[in-house]
Write an enzyme that holds these catalytic residues in place. Structure first.
Site, short mmCIF file in Angstrom:
data_model
loop_
_atom_site.label_atom_id
_atom_site.label_comp_id
_atom_site.label_asym_id
_atom_site.label_seq_id
_atom_site.Cartn_x
_atom_site.Cartn_y
_atom_site.Cartn_z
N HIS A 128 0.88 -1.18 0.00
CA HIS A 128 0.00 0.00 0.00
C HIS A 128 0.92 1.23 0.00
O HIS A 128 2.03 1.17 0.52
CB HIS A 128 -0.83 -0.05 1.29
CG HIS A 128 -1.88 0.99 1.43
ND1 HIS A 128 -1.59 2.29 1.78
CD2 HIS A 128 -3.23 0.95 1.29
CE1 HIS A 128 -2.71 2.99 1.86
NE2 HIS A 128 -3.72 2.19 1.56
N ASP A 205 3.52 -4.25 8.19
CA ASP A 205 2.31 -3.44 8.10
C ASP A 205 1.13 -4.38 8.37
O ASP A 205 0.74 -5.18 7.51
CB ASP A 205 2.23 -2.80 6.71
CG ASP A 205 0.89 -2.15 6.42
OD1 ASP A 205 -0.02 -2.23 7.26
OD2 ASP A 205 0.75 -1.56 5.33
N GLN A 208 -4.16 -4.80 7.71
CA GLN A 208 -5.24 -5.71 7.29
C GLN A 208 -5.26 -7.01 8.08
O GLN A 208 -6.08 -7.87 7.78
CB GLN A 208 -5.10 -6.03 5.78
CG GLN A 208 -5.25 -4.84 4.86
CD GLN A 208 -6.67 -4.24 4.88
OE1 GLN A 208 -7.61 -4.82 5.41
NE2 GLN A 208 -6.80 -3.05 4.31
N LYS A 231 -9.75 0.04 11.09
CA LYS A 231 -9.91 -1.21 10.33
C LYS A 231 -10.12 -2.39 11.27
O LYS A 231 -10.20 -3.53 10.83
CB LYS A 231 -8.67 -1.45 9.46
CG LYS A 231 -8.51 -0.44 8.31
CD LYS A 231 -7.31 -0.78 7.47
CE LYS A 231 -6.84 0.35 6.59
NZ LYS A 231 -7.73 0.65 5.47
N CYS A 369 -4.84 2.43 -3.50
CA CYS A 369 -3.60 3.04 -2.97
C CYS A 369 -2.41 2.10 -3.13
O CYS A 369 -1.55 2.03 -2.23
CB CYS A 369 -3.75 3.44 -1.51
SG CYS A 369 -4.95 4.73 -1.27
N1 PLP Z 1 -1.54 -0.56 4.85
C1 PLP Z 1 -2.50 -1.31 4.29
C2 PLP Z 1 -2.21 -2.71 3.88
C3 PLP Z 1 -3.77 -0.77 4.11
O1 PLP Z 1 -4.73 -1.52 3.54
C4 PLP Z 1 -4.02 0.56 4.51
C5 PLP Z 1 -5.35 1.17 4.29
O2 PLP Z 1 -6.12 0.75 3.46
C6 PLP Z 1 -3.00 1.29 5.10
C7 PLP Z 1 -1.76 0.69 5.25
C8 PLP Z 1 -3.20 2.68 5.58
O3 PLP Z 1 -4.05 2.72 6.67
P1 PLP Z 1 -4.55 4.11 7.27
O4 PLP Z 1 -5.16 4.86 6.10
O5 PLP Z 1 -5.55 3.73 8.29
O6 PLP Z 1 -3.36 4.80 7.81
#
Ligand code: PLP
Length: 412
Positions: A128, A205, A208, A231, A369
Site C-alpha cells: 500500500h 504493516d 489488514q 480497520k 492506494c
Molecule cells: N496498509 C495497508 C495494507 C492498508 O490496507 C491501509 C489502508 O487501506 C494502510 C496501510 C493505511 O491505513 P490508514 O489509512 O488507516 O493509515
C-alpha cells in the site's frame, strides 16, 4: 446457497452494530468494504461517548482528578494494545493516528538516523502507498537504494527472491502482513528471520491483519509493526506502532512539542523515555479509549475463532466467485484472507461498484492506494472484503449482483 454450517452466527454479531440496524434516512447495506474501514459496535461508540461525556480531561498534565482518570484510561488503552499484540511491555507501544502515521514515524525518525547513502531498503511490489511512499522519500533524501521484491504471477512472495535481494547494505525489509488487494497472507515470521540473518530490521504493516487473525509481535520477531484502529472495529484517528524498546530508545523524536521532554532549558534538552518521546502534543485520548473497547470486542469473539470463520467464508466466496463468467480474481487461492480484488469482463470496476451500489451492496473499486501493484495487475480492480459480521447471504447477494452487472453491460 450455503451448504456448510459456520462457526459464527454473523447475524448475532451484526446485532451489536448500530450500522446494521434499520435507520429512517439510510438504506440497509450489505457492507463488503471492510478493508477500507470496518463498522463500529455499540460497545466502541459507548466507550468513546462515555469518555467525552464523563471523563474528558487532558492526559499527563497532573493537577486534578479528572486528568488523572483520563491518563489512567489512556494508559490502560496502551496496556491493552501491548497485550493484544503480545508486546513485552506497554512502553513498546506508541499511539499514532493510524498505520500511515506510524510508518512515517519510523521512516522519518529511525530512517533518517540509521539509513545512510548507499544503504538499502527492501519493500515488496504489493505494498500500500502507506508502506511505499515513506521509503521512496527516505531513499531519495538519504541517497539510499530502494529495492523492490517482486511478486509471483499468482500474487505471492518467493522467499528465495528475498535471499537474493538481501545484502550487507540492507537496513530494513518492510512488508505487508495481508495485502489489501491480493488477500495474500505473507509469511512475516520467516521474512523477519531472513532479514535478521542478513543484519537488517523488519517492519510489518499489519493494517489488514490484526482484526482477522492472531498477531503476536514476539512470535513474528518483527522490529516494527503497526495497525489502524478504524480497520479493527475502532475509531478513526487512532492507531498503534509497536517497536522494540531498544529501537525506540535509539530513535530521535518524530515530532516535538509538549509532553516529550524531561527538561528543557536554553542550554539543555532531555527527551522523555519512550513512548512519551514520540507522542508530542495532546494525543487522541477518546480515540484510544475507543480502540481499547474495539480490541475487547475482537477478543470477546476470539481472534482464532474469527480467523477460522473468515477462512470458511473465504472458501465459500472463492467457490461462488468461480461461477461468474469472465471474472478474473487476483491473488493466491485457496489460502488467503477475505479480500477479493477482481476484474469482470471488460467492465470498468467503477461501473461494477455503481451497479452493485444500486442493489445496496458496498464494494470498492480503483487502485486501492497500491499503484505499482495495479500496474502489474493491468489496472483498476473491484474489491470485496469481509469482516466477522458478514455471512454467506452477503456473498450470495454479491454473486447475484455480479450476474446482474454482466447483464447490464450486455454480457448475457
Ligand atoms: N496498509 C495497508 C495494507 C492498508 O490496507 C491501509 C489502508 O487501506 C494502510 C496501510 C493505511 O491505513 P490508514 O489509512 O488507516 O493509515
Amino acid at each position: 446457497m450455503a451448504t456448510t454450517t459456520f462457526s459464527i452466527d454473523a447475524s448475532e454479531i451484526r446485532r451489536q452494530f448500530p450500522f446494521f440496524q434499520p435507520h429512517p434516512e439510510m438504506r440497509s447495506l450489505i457492507y463488503l468494504d471492510n478493508a477500507a474501514t470496518t463498522q463500529k459496535p455499540y460497545s466502541v461508540i459507548e466507550a468513546v461517548s462515555n469518555f467525552w461525556a464523563h471523563h474528558n480531561a487532558n492526559v499527563h498534565r497532573g493537577g486534578h482528578g479528572a486528568g488523572a482518570k483520563a491518563s489512567e484510561l489512556y494508559e490502560a488503552a496502551r496496556q491493552r494494545v501491548a497485550q493484544f499484540l503480545n508486546a513485552r511491555e506497554p512502553a513498546e507501544i506508541v499511539f499514532t493516528r493510524g498505520t500511515t502515521e506510524a510508518i512515517n514515524l519510523v521512516a522519518s525518525s529511525w530512517g533518517e538516523a540509521f539509513v545512510k547513502a548507499g544503504d538499502e531498503v527492501i519493500i515488496t511490489e504489493m505494498e500500500h502507498h502507506a508502506n511505499l511512499l515513506p521509503w521512496m522519500r527516505l531513499a531519495e533524501k538519504q541517497g539510499a537504494t530502494l529495492k523492490v521484491w517482486r511478486i509471483t504471477d499468482d500474487g505471492r512472495l518467493n522467499l528465495d527472491d528475498l535471499r537474493t535481494l538481501l545484502t550487507e547494505r540492507t537496513r530494513l525489509v518492510a512488508v505487508v502482513h495481508i495485502s489489501n488487494v491480493l488477500g495474500v497472507v505473507n509469511p512475516v515470521a520467516e521474512i523477519c528471520r531472513l532479514a535478521h540473518d542478513a543484519g537488517a530490521l523488519c517492519l510489518v504493516d499489519a493494517a489488514q491483519s490484526v482484526a482477522h487473525m492472531p498477531v503476536d509481535v514476539q512470535a513474528i520477531d518483527c522490529d516494527f509493526l503497526m495497525f489502524s484502529g478504524h480497520k479493527a472495529y475502532g475509531p478513526t484517528g487512532i492507531g498503534a506502532l509497536y517497536a522494540k524498546r531498544s529501537l525506540l530508545e535509539a530513535m530521535p523524536p518524530y515530532q516535538v512539542g509538549g509532553g516529550i521532554v524531561k527538561t528543557v532549558s536554553w542550554e539543555r534538552l532531555v527527551w522523555s523515555e519512550p513512548p512519551a518521546k514520540f507522542e508530542a502534543g495532546t494525543p487522541p485520548i477518546g480515540e484510544a479509549v475507543g480502540l481499547h473497547a474495539a480490541l475487547d470486542f475482537i477478543d470477546s469473539i476470539g481472534r482464532a475463532t474469527i480467523e477460522a470463520y473468515e477462512h470458511e467464508l473465504t472458501r465459500y466466496a472463492l467457490e461462488r466467485l468461480q461461477e461468474v463468467p469472465g471474472l478474473r480474481l487476483f491473488g493466491p487461492t485457496p489460502d488467503r484472507a477475505g479480500i477479493f480484488a477482481f476484474m469482470l469482463e471488460d467492465i470498468h470496476p467503477h461501473d461494477i461498484a455503481t451497479v452493485l451500489d444500486a442493489r445496496d451492496i458496498a464494494i470498492r473499486s480503483g487502485l486501492h492506494c497500491a499503484h505499482p501493484l495495479g500496474a502489474r495487475l493491468g489496472g483498476s480492480t473491484a474489491r470485496a472484503s469481509l469482516a466477522v459480521y458478514n455471512d454467506t447471504a452477503h456473498i450470495d447477494a454479491l454473486i447475484e449482483g455480479l450476474h446482474e452487472v454482466r447483464k447490464v453491460f450486455g454480457y448475457v
